[in-house]
Structures are given as C-alpha cells and as structure tokens.
Design an enzyme around this catalytic site. Structure first.
Site, mmCIF file in Angstrom:
data_model
loop_
_atom_site.group_PDB
_atom_site.id
_atom_site.type_symbol
_atom_site.label_atom_id
_atom_site.label_comp_id
_atom_site.label_asym_id
_atom_site.label_seq_id
_atom_site.Cartn_x
_atom_site.Cartn_y
_atom_site.Cartn_z
ATOM 1 C CG ASP A 2 -1.325 5.778 3.129
ATOM 2 O OD1 ASP A 2 -1.707 5.477 1.981
ATOM 3 O OD2 ASP A 2 -1.996 6.493 3.890
ATOM 4 C CD GLU A 7 -7.275 6.463 5.788
ATOM 5 O OE1 GLU A 7 -6.183 7.020 5.978
ATOM 6 O OE2 GLU A 7 -7.739 6.250 4.652
ATOM 7 C CG HIS A 13 -1.367 6.282 -2.278
ATOM 8 N ND1 HIS A 13 -2.521 6.280 -3.021
ATOM 9 C CD2 HIS A 13 -1.689 5.731 -1.076
ATOM 10 C CE1 HIS A 13 -3.508 5.738 -2.310
ATOM 11 N NE2 HIS A 13 -3.025 5.392 -1.126
ATOM 12 C CG HIS A 47 -1.990 1.022 1.200
ATOM 13 N ND1 HIS A 47 -3.327 0.719 1.331
ATOM 14 C CD2 HIS A 47 -1.941 2.375 1.033
ATOM 15 C CE1 HIS A 47 -4.051 1.826 1.257
ATOM 16 N NE2 HIS A 47 -3.217 2.852 1.084
ATOM 17 C CG HIS A 95 -7.836 3.664 0.336
ATOM 18 N ND1 HIS A 95 -7.392 3.189 -0.887
ATOM 19 C CD2 HIS A 95 -6.789 4.348 0.867
ATOM 20 C CE1 HIS A 95 -6.143 3.557 -1.067
ATOM 21 N NE2 HIS A 95 -5.743 4.266 -0.027
#
Length: 373
Positions: free
Chosen positions: A283, A205, A19, A17, A202
């Site tokens: 992330d 969260e 980005h 995970h 996602h």
C-alpha cells in the site's frame, strides 16, 4: 519453526498495490523540502516520522490519508517525481521485488504548474532508470480520487487512455471511500473500459461489501484494492472467487486504517483457504512502514501461513499482474522455477542453510480499531 524476515527478502515477488506518494524515503522528503524551501512538521527523520504517525494505527482511512499532506508538498517538480520513482524502484529491487505496479493521481502533482503529461513522463522516467540499473519491471496505474470531482477523475481516465501501451496499464479510484461511491465516477470507468484498459478499484476497506459490488458490477473492476469486508457477503465472495477477481491485500495498512482490528483477524488467510486469488502488497511503504517481504513474513508469523502457502500467494501476484498474457506466462514459469528451489518445509529450509536461524514469533500488539469499518 518461523522463518526470519531475511528469508522472505530473498524470495522473488510482486507489489501490485503501492502508492508513489506514500512510498518516499524520509531522508528524501527532508532533502527535497530544504531544496525547495518547504516547511515540514519535523526537521529530522525521527521528528517527521512521529509527526506523520508512520506505522501507527490511525483508526480510520481519513486519518491515515493525512500523512499524504506532507509527501505531496515535495512532489510538485519534475526532478522530484523522477527521483522518488527511481528510489522506489531501487528500494523494491533490493528486497527482490521483480515486478510492481505503481499508482498515483497525476492531478495531485500540479500545484506548481506542471502539466499532467509532464507528471506522467517524469515518473515513467524514474521507473525506467530503476529498470536499467536493477532490472526491476514496473508499470503505472493512474488514479482518480473518490472525494474529488468526477470530472477530475475523467481527466485522469483520459490520461490513462493517452498513455496506454506507454507504461500505463490500468485505472484506479482511490481516496476516502466512505460516503464517496464509485458509481459517481462511472463515466471515467466507461472510458477506460471502452479503450480496453484494466480497472482496479479501492473497495471494501472503509465501507462494506456494497462498495465491492459497485466496483465490480457498476465500474467493471478486474481487481479489488483491499477488499477486507468482502467476507461480510458470502454470495459476492463466491462470485469474486469464481471469476478470479484478484484481491490486492495490504495487511499492515488495513490495521492502521481501522479496516481490521489487528493482524490476527485479517481475512487474508480465510480468503486464501477459500481459494480466492489473494496477493500481498505494501500500500504505502513509508506511511505503513513496511516492505513486501515484511508483509509476507507477517502472514507467516502472525497468521500461521506455511511456506507453500506463501509461495502460492507470490505466484498469485504474477498471475494477477496487468501484463500481456505471454509476458505474464514467461514471468510465471521463471518465478515458479525459482520458488521450487526452496524446500516447502520450514525446518528443511533452516537445516539446509546454517546461517539462517528461526525467528521468535512476535505477538500482535496493535490496539483495537476505532475506525468506521
């Protein structure tokens, strides 16, 4: 007997995970901006870091995402995308990440007229260059965006289908979670599932377990991004556990977005103890100011996770990877052998390596969350 960060940098690992547009180097942002005449909220790495609130607790996911306004400005050319993808592979390889799945939404990189196919191929080229130079294996996850139209997500899903078996291994839904339910994008998920493409979403969260429920039962998610609030629904938690739906945990990011109060209260240790397939991820390496090694080290020093537990979470990363079964099996055998070379006892590790010294366990200093979760 806490092990130092340098030890965790030596362990083989995954990042499932991460980005692309949240994992640039500050120096690269500044160079690309100067090259293309782009105005930034800072002229030096320190000024830019402060303006983007890198590594800070922003209090909510919406505030956290504002840093992407800066990174996306410089990611609108083919050369920039290839460079940033290569540098991400290089940075990960240097901390011994063996396999990563890089996610991004190609539609966010077309402001200067790039074709969607060009965007995908530019990133794949950069990742391939990193593999050629450093041996790191990587694949791409294409994202739809919750707070943009379902039609745009469908275009991203179609792109994922077009590049299946050509470097794209999954489809994701990212963006502002609160008040943007995944069910609005169900057509996109139906398309990718009809084409036997993996799904990660996602969820849990910035919204409660209902979001995770929807991701799994409406959209068919095979993995869940974050899942911090899964603990609020015990029945769903057991379903996730029973079906081995992996959780892509990103501890430091979850503090910064307000999904959890601080590292000490992060549910990853609870999930691990209950048997869930938890994985540890970054992330956004830049915006969260972290590495996979640092996240594992924080699990060790802040949450008291032992070296055997860390090893099992690393193996979970390879088990949860969106790879063909035989390739995954080969990875697991090799990584399990490498990890077994390290003693399970922290004191034994320190005793066996004279140059390695125990670290002082830092206290958790993050301020209390003011976020929606």
């Amino acid at each position: 007997m806490a092990l130092p960060l340098s030890f965790f940098e030596r362990l083989p690992k995954t990042d499932l995970h991460v980005h692309l547009d949240g994992s640039l180097r500050l120096e690269t942002i500044l160079e690309l901006a100067e090259q293309d005449g782009i105005q930034l909220p800072g002229r030096t790495p320190a000024e830019l870091a402060k303006a983007m609130h890198l590594g800070e607790n922003t209090g909510s996911l919406v505030e956290y995402l504002k840093a992407f306004d800066v990174t996306l400005k410089v990611l609108q050319t083919e050369d920039a995308l290839t460079r940033v993808a290569f540098e991400l592979g290089e940075d990960c390889a240097k901390e011994n990440v063996r396999y990563m799945e890089v996610r991004y939404a190609p539609m966010l990189h077309t402001r200067k007229g790039l074709r969607l196919t060009t965007v995908v191929e530019a990133v794949l080229e950069g990742l391939w260059q990193a593999k050629e130079k450093y041996g790191i294996e990587s694949n791409v996850i294409i994202c739809g965006i919750r707070n943009i139209s379902p039609q745009s997500s469908l275009e991203m899903a179609q792109l994922a289908v077009a590049y299946k078996n050509r470097g794209v291994v999954a489809f994701d839904l990212a963006g502002a979670e609160y008040d943007n339910p995944a069910k609005h994008h169900r057509e996109s998920f139906q398309l990718v599932r009809d084409n036997n493409i993996n799904v990660t979403i996602h969820a849990g969260e910035a919204y409660g377990p209902e979001s995770i429920h929807q991701a799994i039962h409406v959209c068919g998610a095979h993995r869940i991004g974050h899942g911090c609030r899964l603990r609020e629904d015990g029945d769903l938690l057991h379903y996730v556990n029973d079906h081995r739906i992996a959780l892509e945990c990103c501890p430091s990011s979850n503090v910064q977005t307000g999904a959890v109060r601080d590292l000490a209260t992060h549910p990853i240790k609870l999930y691990y103890d209950l048997g869930l397939r938890v994985t540890v991820n970054t992330d956004n390496r830049l915006i969260t100011d972290t590495t996979v090694s640092k996240e594992l080290w924080l699990c060790h020093t802040q949450l008291g996770m032992t070296l055997p537990e860390i090893k099992r979470m690393i193996l979970n990363g390879f088990k949860a990877a969106f790879l063909p079964f035989h390739q995954k099996q080969s990875f697991l055998r090799r990584i399990a052998r490498e990890l077994s070379a390290f003693p399970d006892d922290e004191a034994a590790v320190l005793a066996s390596e004279p140059g390695l010294s125990a670290t002082i366990v830092p206290e958790v200093t993050q301020p209390a969350s003011t976020g929606t979760a």
